[in-house]
Design a protein around this motif. Structure first.
Motif, PDB file in Angstrom:
ATOM      1  N   GLU A  49     -32.446 -96.513 -16.582  1.00  0.00           N
ATOM      2  CA  GLU A  49     -31.100 -96.180 -16.100  1.00  0.00           C
ATOM      3  C   GLU A  49     -30.341 -95.359 -17.139  1.00  0.00           C
ATOM      4  N   SER A  81     -31.343 -91.845 -16.998  1.00  0.00           N
ATOM      5  CA  SER A  81     -31.230 -91.265 -15.649  1.00  0.00           C
ATOM      6  C   SER A  81     -32.579 -91.101 -14.954  1.00  0.00           C
ATOM      7  N   LEU A 111     -33.888 -92.614 -12.425  1.00  0.00           N
ATOM      8  CA  LEU A 111     -33.371 -93.564 -11.436  1.00  0.00           C
ATOM      9  C   LEU A 111     -34.460 -94.162 -10.557  1.00  0.00           C
ATOM     10  N   LEU A 112     -35.381 -93.332 -10.091  1.00  0.00           N
ATOM     11  CA  LEU A 112     -36.441 -93.837  -9.209  1.00  0.00           C
ATOM     12  C   LEU A 112     -37.321 -94.854  -9.936  1.00  0.00           C
ATOM     13  N   GLU A 147     -35.463 -98.120 -10.251  1.00  0.00           N
ATOM     14  CA  GLU A 147     -35.421 -98.864  -8.983  1.00  0.00           C
ATOM     15  C   GLU A 147     -36.718 -99.616  -8.726  1.00  0.00           C
ATOM     16  N   ARG A 157     -23.656 -95.829 -11.302  1.00  0.00           N
ATOM     17  CA  ARG A 157     -24.122 -94.630 -10.587  1.00  0.00           C
ATOM     18  C   ARG A 157     -22.996 -94.022  -9.758  1.00  0.00           C
ATOM     19  N   GLN A 158     -22.256 -94.871  -9.075  1.00  0.00           N
ATOM     20  CA  GLN A 158     -21.164 -94.363  -8.237  1.00  0.00           C
ATOM     21  C   GLN A 158     -20.075 -93.717  -9.084  1.00  0.00           C
ATOM     22  N   ARG A 217     -21.223 -90.450 -10.146  1.00  0.00           N
ATOM     23  CA  ARG A 217     -21.591 -89.658  -8.980  1.00  0.00           C
ATOM     24  C   ARG A 217     -23.085 -89.326  -8.915  1.00  0.00           C
ATOM     25  N   LYS A 218     -23.877 -90.281  -9.341  1.00  0.00           N
ATOM     26  CA  LYS A 218     -25.324 -90.161  -9.184  1.00  0.00           C
ATOM     27  C   LYS A 218     -25.725 -90.769  -7.847  1.00  0.00           C
ATOM     28  N   GLN A 219     -26.917 -90.447  -7.398  1.00  0.00           N
ATOM     29  CA  GLN A 219     -27.406 -91.003  -6.129  1.00  0.00           C
ATOM     30  C   GLN A 219     -27.609 -92.507  -6.260  1.00  0.00           C
ATOM     31  N   SER A 220     -27.192 -93.255  -5.233  1.00  0.00           N
ATOM     32  CA  SER A 220     -27.320 -94.714  -5.268  1.00  0.00           C
ATOM     33  C   SER A 220     -28.746 -95.177  -5.040  1.00  0.00           C
ATOM     34  N   GLY A 221     -29.559 -94.324  -4.404  1.00  0.00           N
ATOM     35  CA  GLY A 221     -30.955 -94.685  -4.156  1.00  0.00           C
ATOM     36  C   GLY A 221     -31.078 -95.933  -3.300  1.00  0.00           C
TER      37      GLY A 221
END
Length: 277
Positions: A191, A194, A196-197, A200, A247-248, A251-255
Motif C-alpha cells: 500500500e 501504491s 494496490l492490486l 489487495e 485511497r479515497q 483519489r486512488k482506485q478503491s479496487g
C-alpha cells in the motif's frame, strides 16, 4: 492444586502456562493474576535468581508491554534477561528470547537503534544454534523486517517477510499467527508503494485465514471468551478501513477493498450472535 503442595514446581508451571493462554486470547486481567501468582510462589520456593522466577518476570514484562506500561515492562524484562544470562548463559534459548523481547519493547518505545541491536544479537545466536528453517529464526526475521518497514526500508523488509513466510508455511502452517503477521506487514508495504492490486491479494488471503480461525474458535470457547478473542479479528477490519480511507483521500482506485470491508462487516456483526445461538 488439590493434590500437590502449591510450593512444588508443577503447580506454578501450570498456572504460568494458563496465564500464557489467557494472554494470547486477549484476557489480560486473568493472565496478570496468574503470572503474579506463579511469580510469588517461585520467589518464595526458589528465590530471585532462579530461571523459573525469571520466566514469570518475562511474561509479566510482555504483558505490560502489550498494555503500553513501558516503564514497568522494561524493568521486568531487563531483570529477567540478567537472571537468565547469569544462570543459563548467553546461548540458552531463554536468554535469546529475552533479547528478542527487549528488542520488541524498544521498537514499541521508538528507540529503533536499541531495538536493532537486540534483534541482531538474537538473530546471530538463533542462526548458529537452530539454523535457518526454525520457527524461532523466522520470528526474529519478522521483527527485523517490521523495524525496517517502520524506518522506510521497504525493499529489505519485503525480502525478510517473504523469507519468514516460507519458513512459517513449511513448519507451522498458514494459520499460525506469524504467517498472518507477515501478510499484514506485506500489505502495508505494498500500500505504501501504491502496489494496490498486490496489496489487495494479500489482504484477501489474510481475511480468509482470520475468519477460518475465528470459526474454529467458536466450537470450544465460551461466549465471554469468544467475545474477547474476536476483538483480535476486529483489527482486520480496521486495516481495511484505514487503507480504503487512505485511497479515497488520495483519489486512488478503491479496487476490491469496499467488497472486502463489506464482507468483513457482515461476517463480524453476525458472528457473535450466531455463535451464541
Amino acid at each position: 492444586e488439590k493434590s500437590l503442595n502449591q510450593k512444588q514446581q508443577n503447580y506454578p508451571e501450570v498456572i504460568n502456562n494458563l496465564g500464557l493462554l489467557y494472554d494470547e486470547m486477549g484476557n489480560y486481567e486473568k493472565a496478570e493474576l496468574l503470572f503474579l501468582e506463579s511469580k510469588a510462589i517461585w520467589e518464595k520456593s526458589l528465590g530471585k535468581e532462579h530461571p523459573n522466577y525469571a520466566t514469570s518476570l518475562n511474561n509479566l514484562g510482555l504483558l505490560y508491554k502489550t498494555k503500553r506500561n513501558y516503564e514497568k515492562a522494561e524493568q521486568f524484562l531487563i531483570e529477567s534477561k540478567d537472571i537468565r544470562e547469569k544462570t543459563l548463559g548467553k546461548e540458552h534459548s531463554k536468554y535469546v528470547s529475552s533479547l528478542n523481547n527487549l528488542g520488541l519493547l524498544y521498537k514499541d518505545m521508538g528507540n529503533y537503534k536499541k531495538a536493532e541491536n537486540f534483534f541482531l544479537e538474537c538473530k546471530a545466536i538463533r542462526e548458529k544454534l537452530l539454523g535457518k528453517e526454525h520457527p524461532d529464526y523466522a520470528g526474529i526475521l519478522i521483527n527485523i523486517a517490521i523495524l525496517n518497514r517502520i524506518i522506510g526500508n521497504y525493499e529489505k523488509a519485503e525480502l525478510l517477510f517473504i523469507e519468514a513466510m516460507v519458513i512459517c508455511n513449511k513448519v507451522l502452517g498458514k494459520e499460525h499467527q506469524n504467517y498472518i503477521i507477515c501478510l499484514e506487514q506485506l500489505a502495508n508495504i505494498y500500500e505504501s508503494q501504491s502496489l494496490l492490486l498486490t496489496a489487495e491479494q494479500v489482504l484477501q488471503e489474510m481475511q480468509k485465514i482470520s475468519q477460518d480461525k475465528l470459526l474454529k474458535a467458536s466450537t470450544f470457547l465460551s461466549e465471554q471468551e469468544l467475545a474477547k478473542y474476536s476483538d483480535i479479528f476486529k483489527e482486520s477490519g480496521e486495516y481495511l478501513s484505514t487503507y480504503l480511507y487512505a485511497r479515497q483521500k488520495s483519489r486512488k482506485q478503491s479496487g476490491i477493498l469496499p467488497m472486502l470491508l463489506y464482507d468483513y462487516s457482515l461476517f463480524y456483526k453476525g458472528f457473535l450472535l450466531n455463535a451464541a445461538a
